[in-house]
Design a protein around this motif. Sequence first.
Motif, PDB file in Angstrom:
ATOM      1  N   VAL A  17       9.182  -3.102 -29.968  1.00  0.00           N
ATOM      2  CA  VAL A  17      10.132  -4.079 -29.451  1.00  0.00           C
ATOM      3  C   VAL A  17      11.533  -3.765 -29.966  1.00  0.00           C
ATOM      4  O   VAL A  17      11.759  -3.697 -31.175  1.00  0.00           O
ATOM      5  N   GLY A  18      12.453  -3.577 -29.043  1.00  0.00           N
ATOM      6  CA  GLY A  18      13.833  -3.309 -29.439  1.00  0.00           C
ATOM      7  C   GLY A  18      14.640  -2.823 -28.256  1.00  0.00           C
ATOM      8  O   GLY A  18      14.109  -2.558 -27.176  1.00  0.00           O
ATOM      9  N   ILE A  19      15.954  -2.734 -28.459  1.00  0.00           N
ATOM     10  CA  ILE A  19      16.868  -2.240 -27.433  1.00  0.00           C
ATOM     11  C   ILE A  19      17.183  -0.782 -27.732  1.00  0.00           C
ATOM     12  O   ILE A  19      17.637  -0.442 -28.822  1.00  0.00           O
TER      13      ILE A  19
ATOM     14  N   ASP B 160       9.576  -6.436 -24.085  1.00  0.00           N
ATOM     15  CA  ASP B 160       8.546  -6.968 -23.197  1.00  0.00           C
ATOM     16  C   ASP B 160       9.047  -8.266 -22.559  1.00  0.00           C
ATOM     17  O   ASP B 160       9.858  -8.989 -23.147  1.00  0.00           O
ATOM     18  N   THR B 161       8.559  -8.557 -21.362  1.00  0.00           N
ATOM     19  CA  THR B 161       8.950  -9.827 -20.729  1.00  0.00           C
ATOM     20  C   THR B 161       8.576 -11.025 -21.597  1.00  0.00           C
ATOM     21  O   THR B 161       9.249 -12.062 -21.553  1.00  0.00           O
ATOM     22  N   ASN B 162       7.509 -10.887 -22.388  1.00  0.00           N
ATOM     23  CA  ASN B 162       7.109 -11.984 -23.269  1.00  0.00           C
ATOM     24  C   ASN B 162       8.103 -12.222 -24.399  1.00  0.00           C
ATOM     25  O   ASN B 162       8.035 -13.249 -25.074  1.00  0.00           O
ATOM     26  N   ASP B 163       9.023 -11.268 -24.616  1.00  0.00           N
ATOM     27  CA  ASP B 163      10.021 -11.433 -25.668  1.00  0.00           C
ATOM     28  C   ASP B 163      11.260 -12.176 -25.179  1.00  0.00           C
ATOM     29  O   ASP B 163      12.151 -12.480 -25.976  1.00  0.00           O
ATOM     30  N   LEU B 164      11.322 -12.463 -23.891  1.00  0.00           N
ATOM     31  CA  LEU B 164      12.480 -13.136 -23.314  1.00  0.00           C
ATOM     32  C   LEU B 164      12.127 -14.567 -22.919  1.00  0.00           C
ATOM     33  O   LEU B 164      10.959 -14.898 -22.718  1.00  0.00           O
ATOM     34  N   PRO B 165      13.123 -15.443 -22.814  1.00  0.00           N
ATOM     35  CA  PRO B 165      12.859 -16.824 -22.376  1.00  0.00           C
ATOM     36  C   PRO B 165      12.164 -16.856 -21.025  1.00  0.00           C
ATOM     37  O   PRO B 165      12.406 -16.011 -20.162  1.00  0.00           O
ATOM     38  N   LYS B 166      11.298 -17.842 -20.837  1.00  0.00           N
ATOM     39  CA  LYS B 166      10.465 -17.913 -19.630  1.00  0.00           C
ATOM     40  C   LYS B 166      11.096 -18.733 -18.499  1.00  0.00           C
ATOM     41  O   LYS B 166      10.640 -18.681 -17.377  1.00  0.00           O
TER      42      LYS B 166
ATOM     43  N   LYS C 158      17.343 -13.902 -29.539  1.00  0.00           N
ATOM     44  CA  LYS C 158      18.182 -12.757 -29.922  1.00  0.00           C
ATOM     45  C   LYS C 158      18.134 -11.641 -28.885  1.00  0.00           C
ATOM     46  O   LYS C 158      19.141 -10.952 -28.663  1.00  0.00           O
ATOM     47  N   TRP C 159      16.961 -11.445 -28.240  1.00  0.00           N
ATOM     48  CA  TRP C 159      16.866 -10.369 -27.257  1.00  0.00           C
ATOM     49  C   TRP C 159      17.647 -10.713 -26.003  1.00  0.00           C
ATOM     50  O   TRP C 159      18.297  -9.848 -25.408  1.00  0.00           O
TER      51      TRP C 159
END
Length: 257
Positions: A221-223, A238-244, A252-253
């Motif tokens: 996970v990272g940019i 991952d999409t799960n790391d972003l707001p839904k 932060k991502w």
Amino acid sequence: LTFDDGYSDHFLNVYPLLKKYDLSGLFFPPAECIIANKVLDVNKIHFILASIKNEKNLVQDIYKYLDEYRDLHNLESNDFYMSKLGKENRWDSAEIMFIKRILQHELPEALRKTIIDYIFEKYVTNDIASFSKELYMNIDQISILQNDGMYVGSHSYSHRWLNHLDEEEQKIEIRSSIDFLKKIGNNTKDWIMCYPYGGYNDTTLKILKNYNCRLGLTTKVGIANLKNDNLLTLPRIDTNDLPKNSNAKPNKWFLNT
């Protein structure tokens, strides 16, 4: 935007949205699913899990097969495997992690496939070819993506954990996936690898360099920073790391993208 595993959903639903918003997508289908109408073990496991109401029952099914094959394959005790593999993570319970890990890579490959096939037939279907044709894109759809400006790269041939294979087995997986890229008209002198399960090791990186791979995408996970990062071990979000949803508080991502 990257899309792994070559699902038909990517062609039917993702591709039109990318076109609508004038976005590019990178697609990584495992070649064997497209060419030979196989179903990935990882997908068999997903659909098995989706078809059961209580994962503890599935654990008992696996225990039964471990008991049956214990002497033949010199297997450890059921409690040993649960203790080793049943580690809860940010997505899954201990039981689910045990199921995934023991069927993904812990057991000898032939035994894993035998158990997965037994359980898949019990809970899902025994018509593998039809299931595969519905689940994954076909050659014509992949060609349309590529001819319309989308990128199609390697996700190995049969979606095995590369870091659990010896050097010759890794070469076969990678060479076979390059042959698939040639078949769909991709440039195989300057191509992108997406590691199945995020698995790779130093041997993988050596092989990829020898086969002119330009970029490698992991599940870290990272940019990605193309100036500072190793180009063969780039992180992704991952999409799960972003707001839904649009009302969620930015994390932060989200802020960094």
